[in-house]
Design a protein around this motif. Sequence first.
Motif, PDB file in Angstrom:
ATOM      1  N   ALA A 140       0.833  -1.207   0.000  1.00  0.00           N
ATOM      2  CA  ALA A 140       0.000   0.000   0.000  1.00  0.00           C
ATOM      3  C   ALA A 140       0.864   1.252   0.000  1.00  0.00           C
ATOM      4  O   ALA A 140       0.596   2.209  -0.746  1.00  0.00           O
ATOM      5  N   GLU A 141       1.900   1.253   0.822  1.00  0.00           N
ATOM      6  CA  GLU A 141       2.820   2.397   0.856  1.00  0.00           C
ATOM      7  C   GLU A 141       3.493   2.603  -0.498  1.00  0.00           C
ATOM      8  O   GLU A 141       3.659   3.743  -0.958  1.00  0.00           O
ATOM      9  N   ARG A 142       3.858   1.503  -1.145  1.00  0.00           N
ATOM     10  CA  ARG A 142       4.505   1.590  -2.455  1.00  0.00           C
ATOM     11  C   ARG A 142       3.552   2.206  -3.483  1.00  0.00           C
ATOM     12  O   ARG A 142       3.960   3.033  -4.312  1.00  0.00           O
ATOM     13  N   ALA A 143       2.282   1.822  -3.423  1.00  0.00           N
ATOM     14  CA  ALA A 143       1.299   2.374  -4.366  1.00  0.00           C
ATOM     15  C   ALA A 143       1.096   3.862  -4.131  1.00  0.00           C
ATOM     16  O   ALA A 143       0.984   4.644  -5.089  1.00  0.00           O
ATOM     17  N   VAL A 144       1.053   4.281  -2.877  1.00  0.00           N
ATOM     18  CA  VAL A 144       0.909   5.708  -2.568  1.00  0.00           C
ATOM     19  C   VAL A 144       2.120   6.479  -3.080  1.00  0.00           C
ATOM     20  O   VAL A 144       1.989   7.581  -3.638  1.00  0.00           O
ATOM     21  N   ALA A 145       3.307   5.898  -2.930  1.00  0.00           N
ATOM     22  CA  ALA A 145       4.524   6.550  -3.417  1.00  0.00           C
ATOM     23  C   ALA A 145       4.506   6.717  -4.932  1.00  0.00           C
ATOM     24  O   ALA A 145       5.114   7.644  -5.475  1.00  0.00           O
ATOM     25  N   GLU A 146       3.780   5.821  -5.610  1.00  0.00           N
ATOM     26  CA  GLU A 146       3.671   5.911  -7.071  1.00  0.00           C
ATOM     27  C   GLU A 146       2.600   6.907  -7.513  1.00  0.00           C
ATOM     28  O   GLU A 146       2.400   7.111  -8.705  1.00  0.00           O
ATOM     29  N   GLY A 147       1.877   7.488  -6.557  1.00  0.00           N
ATOM     30  CA  GLY A 147       0.925   8.538  -6.887  1.00  0.00           C
ATOM     31  C   GLY A 147      -0.539   8.197  -6.717  1.00  0.00           C
ATOM     32  O   GLY A 147      -1.406   9.047  -6.953  1.00  0.00           O
ATOM     33  N   PHE A 148      -0.862   6.978  -6.310  1.00  0.00           N
ATOM     34  CA  PHE A 148      -2.260   6.605  -6.107  1.00  0.00           C
ATOM     35  C   PHE A 148      -2.804   7.257  -4.834  1.00  0.00           C
ATOM     36  O   PHE A 148      -2.126   7.299  -3.811  1.00  0.00           O
ATOM     37  N   THR A 149      -4.030   7.739  -4.926  1.00  0.00           N
ATOM     38  CA  THR A 149      -4.686   8.359  -3.769  1.00  0.00           C
ATOM     39  C   THR A 149      -5.785   7.473  -3.191  1.00  0.00           C
ATOM     40  O   THR A 149      -6.516   7.897  -2.294  1.00  0.00           O
ATOM     41  N   ALA A 150      -5.903   6.248  -3.711  1.00  0.00           N
ATOM     42  CA  ALA A 150      -6.889   5.295  -3.210  1.00  0.00           C
ATOM     43  C   ALA A 150      -6.319   3.887  -3.351  1.00  0.00           C
ATOM     44  O   ALA A 150      -5.699   3.556  -4.362  1.00  0.00           O
ATOM     45  N   ILE A 151      -6.538   3.081  -2.325  1.00  0.00           N
ATOM     46  CA  ILE A 151      -6.003   1.725  -2.274  1.00  0.00           C
ATOM     47  C   ILE A 151      -7.143   0.750  -2.030  1.00  0.00           C
ATOM     48  O   ILE A 151      -8.024   0.999  -1.202  1.00  0.00           O
ATOM     49  N   LYS A 152      -7.128  -0.388  -2.745  1.00  0.00           N
ATOM     50  CA  LYS A 152      -8.091  -1.458  -2.460  1.00  0.00           C
ATOM     51  C   LYS A 152      -7.347  -2.740  -2.105  1.00  0.00           C
ATOM     52  O   LYS A 152      -6.325  -3.060  -2.729  1.00  0.00           O
TER      53      LYS A 152
END
Length: 247
Positions: A140-152
């Motif tokens: 999840a942290e990696r996805a946020v670092a890539e610019g995503f503002t929402a995680i599923k």
Amino acid sequence: MQTLKITDIETEIVQVNHRGNWLFVKVHADNGTIGVGEASHGRDDDRVQHIIDTVKPALVGWNPFQLEAFRQRFYRDTESHTYHTALSGIEQAMWDLAGKALDVPSYQLLGGKCREKIRLYANINRATVDRSPSGFANNAERAVAEGFTAIKCAPFDDVSVANISRGSLTPAICLGIDRIRTIRAAIGGDIDLMVDCHSRFNPGIIIQVAKELEDLHLFWIEDAVSLDNLDAFAHISRLHWDPDCNR
């Protein structure tokens, strides 16, 4: 009607990871155009490919604009999830062919677009090989670092019928809750967090789970109970969201 004819149908599998692959369908037309559809997650990729190969002879020479005729001839309520996954991939490719033949996006054939852009979220479930709470949180942290503002995420895949039949929060359910809490702690409160339950619960247990997670302000809880049980969905919505309802 456009005089377009299907000349061939082929499939292509793109390897993803140990949890499954992507399966694409390519429908070729006599003008050289190729329509692309997706038939992934049919539970058995070999079977999906076999079904497509089986119906292909009947579709060679077919006009891809005859979509309703295609549905009436090939779709059957009594067939399996795998069968309909295969058919949906072919149909998607036919819509793609029709749009390309008319030089318009496929969405224009379906009534036009409803919005100018679509927000993307990162579904971290398949990429999470380490299924510990920290493994989920790291992805999840990696996805946020890539610019995503929402995680599923899908943190309850360990939950079984035996778990929910006990009427209490079993270790498998509590592990899922820990995964969600660890993700929220890692990504902070400004990132939207969504939970997919993959139909693992009954109404009583998912209400308990939702109450346990209430302070995390989830964006949504998805697919909590069997998809064809509309009464259960209504029951969950009424009990959990109506403050005047007697719980």
